[in-house]
Design a protein around this motif. Structure first.
Motif, short mmCIF file in Angstrom:
data_model
loop_
_atom_site.label_atom_id
_atom_site.label_comp_id
_atom_site.label_asym_id
_atom_site.label_seq_id
_atom_site.Cartn_x
_atom_site.Cartn_y
_atom_site.Cartn_z
N ASN A 48 0.80 -1.22 0.00
CA ASN A 48 0.00 0.00 0.00
C ASN A 48 0.83 1.27 0.00
N THR A 49 2.13 1.16 0.01
CA THR A 49 3.00 2.34 -0.02
C THR A 49 3.94 2.35 -1.21
N LEU A 50 4.17 1.21 -1.83
CA LEU A 50 5.13 1.12 -2.94
C LEU A 50 4.36 1.07 -4.26
N GLU A 51 4.30 2.21 -4.96
CA GLU A 51 3.62 2.30 -6.25
C GLU A 51 2.21 1.70 -6.16
N ALA A 52 1.50 2.11 -5.12
CA ALA A 52 0.18 1.54 -4.88
C ALA A 52 -0.84 1.95 -5.94
N LYS A 53 -0.54 2.98 -6.74
CA LYS A 53 -1.48 3.42 -7.76
C LYS A 53 -1.61 2.42 -8.90
N HIS A 54 -0.70 1.49 -9.02
CA HIS A 54 -0.77 0.47 -10.06
C HIS A 54 -1.75 -0.62 -9.65
N VAL A 55 -3.02 -0.24 -9.60
CA VAL A 55 -4.02 -1.16 -9.05
C VAL A 55 -4.23 -2.39 -9.93
N ASN A 56 -4.05 -2.21 -11.24
CA ASN A 56 -4.25 -3.37 -12.11
C ASN A 56 -3.17 -4.42 -11.89
N ASP A 57 -1.94 -3.99 -11.73
CA ASP A 57 -0.85 -4.93 -11.46
C ASP A 57 -1.06 -5.64 -10.13
N ARG A 58 -1.62 -4.95 -9.17
CA ARG A 58 -1.83 -5.54 -7.84
C ARG A 58 -3.02 -6.48 -7.79
N GLY A 59 -3.85 -6.50 -8.81
CA GLY A 59 -5.03 -7.36 -8.82
C GLY A 59 -6.21 -6.77 -8.08
N VAL A 60 -6.18 -5.45 -7.82
CA VAL A 60 -7.27 -4.82 -7.07
C VAL A 60 -8.61 -4.89 -7.80
N PRO A 61 -8.66 -4.69 -9.13
CA PRO A 61 -9.97 -4.79 -9.80
C PRO A 61 -10.64 -6.15 -9.60
N TRP A 62 -9.85 -7.20 -9.55
CA TRP A 62 -10.45 -8.51 -9.28
C TRP A 62 -10.86 -8.63 -7.81
N TRP A 63 -10.08 -8.04 -6.91
CA TRP A 63 -10.25 -8.22 -5.47
C TRP A 63 -11.43 -7.43 -4.92
N GLU A 64 -11.66 -6.22 -5.45
CA GLU A 64 -12.64 -5.31 -4.85
C GLU A 64 -14.06 -5.88 -4.77
N PRO A 65 -14.56 -6.57 -5.79
CA PRO A 65 -15.94 -7.09 -5.67
C PRO A 65 -16.14 -8.01 -4.48
N PHE A 66 -15.11 -8.71 -4.08
CA PHE A 66 -15.24 -9.64 -2.95
C PHE A 66 -15.11 -8.95 -1.60
N GLN A 67 -14.86 -7.65 -1.61
CA GLN A 67 -14.77 -6.90 -0.36
C GLN A 67 -16.16 -6.54 0.19
N HIS A 68 -17.17 -6.61 -0.66
CA HIS A 68 -18.50 -6.13 -0.29
C HIS A 68 -19.50 -7.29 -0.31
N SER A 69 -20.51 -7.17 0.51
CA SER A 69 -21.50 -8.23 0.60
C SER A 69 -22.30 -8.37 -0.69
N LYS A 70 -22.47 -7.29 -1.44
CA LYS A 70 -23.22 -7.33 -2.69
C LYS A 70 -22.30 -7.24 -3.91
N GLY A 71 -21.00 -7.36 -3.71
CA GLY A 71 -20.08 -7.21 -4.83
C GLY A 71 -20.06 -8.38 -5.78
N ASP A 72 -20.45 -9.55 -5.33
CA ASP A 72 -20.45 -10.73 -6.17
C ASP A 72 -21.71 -11.54 -5.85
N VAL A 73 -22.37 -12.04 -6.88
CA VAL A 73 -23.65 -12.73 -6.67
C VAL A 73 -23.48 -14.02 -5.89
#
Length: 547
Positions: A501-526
Motif C-alpha cells: 500500500n505504499t510502494l507504487e500503490a497506484k498500479h491497481v491493475n498490477d496488484r489485482g485490485v480490480p479482481w479483489w474489490e468485488p469480494f470486499q462487499h456483501s453485494k459485490g459478487d452474486v
C-alpha cells in the motif's frame, strides 16, 4: 499568351506496413490457463454434501487430524505446569470439547466456511510466562501449582477475549483487510502453512521408523494406487488417511510389544511407543466439562497483556486460513463483513474457553483445511458432523484416550502433506495479479523472506522458559512483541500490507485490485450470498453490519 511552367509533383510517400507481431510462443508450445476464481476439481464444494456414510468417515478424519495438535499442545505444556497424566487427560477433553463448540459456531454463524477451530500454539509464550511466575512459589503439591496456573490462564483468556470481540464486531478487523490485495494474500496464506514446518519432518524425525513409513505410504496409496481402478480412486482418494493411520499404528504397537524400544532413550520411548501417553489409564470414563471446573479464575494484568498478543496472532493466522479454506472448498474469497464477524465470534469462543478452563485459545486449524484439498471434499456439513465426534470423545474420555494414544510422528507425517497443500493454495492467488511486474516480485519476495526469517530469529533466540529476544523490564511488553513476531503469518500481514500500500500503490491493475474489490462487499459478487449467508433465514434477525 503566357507560357506556364510544368509543375512536377513528388510521388506520394509509400506507406510501410508495420512489422508483423512476433508469434506468441506460449500458445505455440502448449495451452494456457485463464484465472479461475473457484477450483473445479473438487468432488464436493462448500454447499454440496456426500452421502451420510461417507460424510461420517470424512468427519472422523477431521477429528483425527485435529486430535494431533491437541495432544501435542497438552503433552508439551501440562507437565511443565506441574500436571500429572490425569490432568493432561482432562485438559485434552476440554480442548476437544471447546474445539467442537467453536467449530459448530463458526460454521453456523461465523465464517460459514468448512474450518475446524483447533487449539493454537500462539499462546505458548504467554503460558510460559505464567508457568515461570509460579515456579519459585511453594505449593502443597505439583497438582496445586497446575491448578493455580490454569486458573490464571482462565482469567487471562476471559479478559483478552474482548479484544477480538471488539475488533471483530466493531468491524475494525474487516477494515484492515480492505488493504489486502492478492499480493498480500499470497504470502499470508503461504506462511500459514510453511510457518508450521516444525510440526512436519522435525517432529517426524523423533521416530523415523514410524513417521517415514507413514509419509511414504500415504503418498503412494493416496496418489498412485488410486489410479489402479475407478473404485480404488474413490476410496483411496478420500479415505487413504484412515487406512494408513491404522496400518502404521498397528506397526508401532507391534514394535512396542516386541520390546524394540526397551533399551532406547526416554525421548525415543515417548515418541515411538504406543503406551507412553498414559491416557487410557488416567482418563475418566465419563466427564462433562463445565464452567469454572478448576476454580475461580485469577486475573493478573501482566499475564492479560501477554495473552492479548496471542489473541491478535491467532486472529491473523485464522484470517489467512479462512482464505485458504475458501479456495479449497470451492467458495469465493470471504468478504470484509464475514472476516469481521468470524474474528468477533472467535473472541466469543475465547471467552467460553476461559470460562470452561481451556489451556489455550483456538484458531482456524491449518491441518484440517489441508485435508479439504487432500480429499477434494470441501463440504461444510462434513466439518459440522466432525464436531459431534469432538464433543462425544471429550465426554467419554476412555474412548477419546484410545485415539489420543496414536504416536505423534504419525501425525507429523500427515502434516507434511496437509500443510504443504495449504501453502500451495496461497500461491494460486498470484494468478489474479501481474506475475511479470517487478514491483510485485519485490513485494512478494521481501514479504515471504521476512515472514520466515524474522520468526526464525525469534525462535532461535527464545530460551526454554520462554524469554525471547525482546527483553525489557516489562515482561508483559516482552510477551506481546515476542508473540507477534514469532508468527510467520502475522509478520507477513504487517510487512506485506505496508509494502503493497505504499510502494507504487497506484498500479491497481498490477496488484489485482480490480479482481479483489468485488469480494470486499456483501453485494459485490452474486455468489457471496450463496456461500456466506446465515442458515435458516437468521439474517432477518441480525444487524446489517454483520451480513
Amino acid at each position: 499568351m503566357v507560357e506556364t511552367d510544368n509543375h512536377h509533383h513528388p510521388p506520394p510517400p509509400q506507406v510501410v506496413a508495420p512489422p508483423a507481431a512476433p508469434p506468441n510462443l506460449a500458445l505455440l508450445r502448449g495451452p494456457t490457463w485463464t484465472p479461475a476464481e473457484q477450483l473445479h476439481q473438487l468432488q464436493y464444494c462448500i454447499n454440496s454434501n456426500p452421502s451420510w456414510p461417507q460424510a461420517l468417515l470424512l468427519a472422523f478424519q477431521h477429528y483425527i487430524v485435529n486430535l494431533g495438535t491437541t495432544v501435542l499442545i497438552a503433552s508439551t505444556i501440562v507437565p511443565r505446569m506441574g500436571g500429572n497424566h490425569g490432568d493432561k487427560a482432562r485438559v485434552i477433553q476440554v480442548l476437544l470439547f471447546m474445539s467442537g463448540i467453536n467449530t459448530l459456531l463458526q460454521t453456523l454463524i461465523g465464517s460459514r466456511l468448512p474450518v475446524v477451530m483447533g487449539a493454537s500454539f500462539a499462546y505458548t509464550l504467554p503460558l510460559l510466562s505464567i508457568i515461570n511466575d509460579y515456579t519459585d512459589e511453594a505449593f502443597a503439591s505439583e497438582h496445586d501449582r497446575f491448578v493455580r496456573g490454569i486458573r490464571t490462564i482462565q482469567g487471562s483468556l476471559i479478559v483478552s477475549s474482548f479484544v477480538n470481540i471488539i475488533l471483530g464486531y466493531g468491524r475494525a478487523w474487516g477494515e484492515l483487510t480492505r488493504f489486502f490485495s492478492p499480493i498480500v494474500v499470497v504470502p499470508v496464506v503461504c506462511l500459514v502453512g510453511l510457518g508450521l514446518f516444525a510440526r512436519g519432518f522435525p517432529l517426524l524425525g523423533n521416530c523415523v521408523e514410524i513417521g517415514l513409513p507413514m509419509l511414504i505410504l500415504l503418498v503412494i496409496s493416496q496418489q498412485y494406487l488410486k489410479r489402479i481402478h475407478s473404485r480404488a480412486n474413490l476410496i483411496l482418494e478420500r479415505f487413504a488417511l484412515l487406512f494408513c493411520i491404522g496400518i502404521i499404528w498397528a506397526f508401532a504397537a507391534i514394535l512396542t510389544v516386541s520390546g524394540a524400544y526397551n533399551n532406547v532413550k526416554t525421548a525415543t520411548k515417548q515418541s515411538c511407543r504406543t503406551d507412553r501417553s498414559f491416557l487410557m489409564s488416567s482418563a475418566p470414563w465419563i466427564k462433562i466439562p463445565y464452567p469454572f471446573q478448576w476454580g475461580t479464575p485469577i486475573f493478573r494484568a501482566s499475564h492479560v497483556f501477554g495473552m492479548i498478543g496471542a489473541a491478535l496472532v491467532s486472529s491473523a493466522e485464522s484470517t489467512g486460513t479462512f482464505f485458504a479454506a475458501a479456495r479449497l472448498s470451492g467458495a469465493t474469497a470471504p468478504p470484509v463483513h464475514v472476516l469481521s464477524r468470524s474474528i468477533g465470534l472467535q473472541g466469543v469462543g475465547m471467552l467460553l474457553e476461559g470460562l470452561f478452563g481451556s489451556l489455550v485459545g483456538t484458531t482456524a486449524s491449518v491441518e484440517n483445511v489441508g485435508l479439504l484439498g487432500l480429499t477434494h471434499i470441501g463440504s461444510r456439513r462434513v466439518v459440522q458432523i466432525s464436531t459431534a465426534f469432538m464433543i462425544f470423545f471429550s465426554i467419554f474420555g476412555k474412548f477419546g484416550a484410545f485415539f489420543a494414544s496414536i504416536p505423534l510422528p504419525i501425525f507429523a507425517a500427515i502434516y507434511c502433506i496437509l500443510l504443504g497443500i495449504v501453502a500451495a493454495s496461497g500461491i494460486t492467488f498470484i494468478q489474479f495479479a501481474n506475475n511479470n511486474s517487478m514491483r510485485n516480485i519485490y513485494v512478494l519476495g521481501v514479504t515471504l523472506f521476512l515472514g520466515l526469517s524474522i520468526p526464525q530469529y525469534f525462535a532461535i533466540n527464545t530460551t526454554y522458559d520462554g524469554h525471547g529476544p525482546v527483553r525489557t523490564n516489562a515482561r508483559w511488553f516482552n510477551d506481546i512483541l515476542n508473540t507477534i513476531f514469532s508468527s510467520p503469518a502475522t509478520v507477513a500481514i504487517i510487512v506485506g500490507t505496508v509494502l503493497d500500500n505504499t510502494l507504487e500503490a497506484k498500479h491497481v491493475n498490477d496488484r489485482g485490485v480490480p479482481w479483489w474489490e468485488p469480494f470486499q462487499h456483501s453485494k459485490g459478487d452474486v455468489r457471496t450470498e450463496e456461500f456466506y449467508s446465515y442458515p435458516l433465514r437468521l439474517h432477518g434477525y441480525m444487524p446489517t453490519r454483520f451480513l
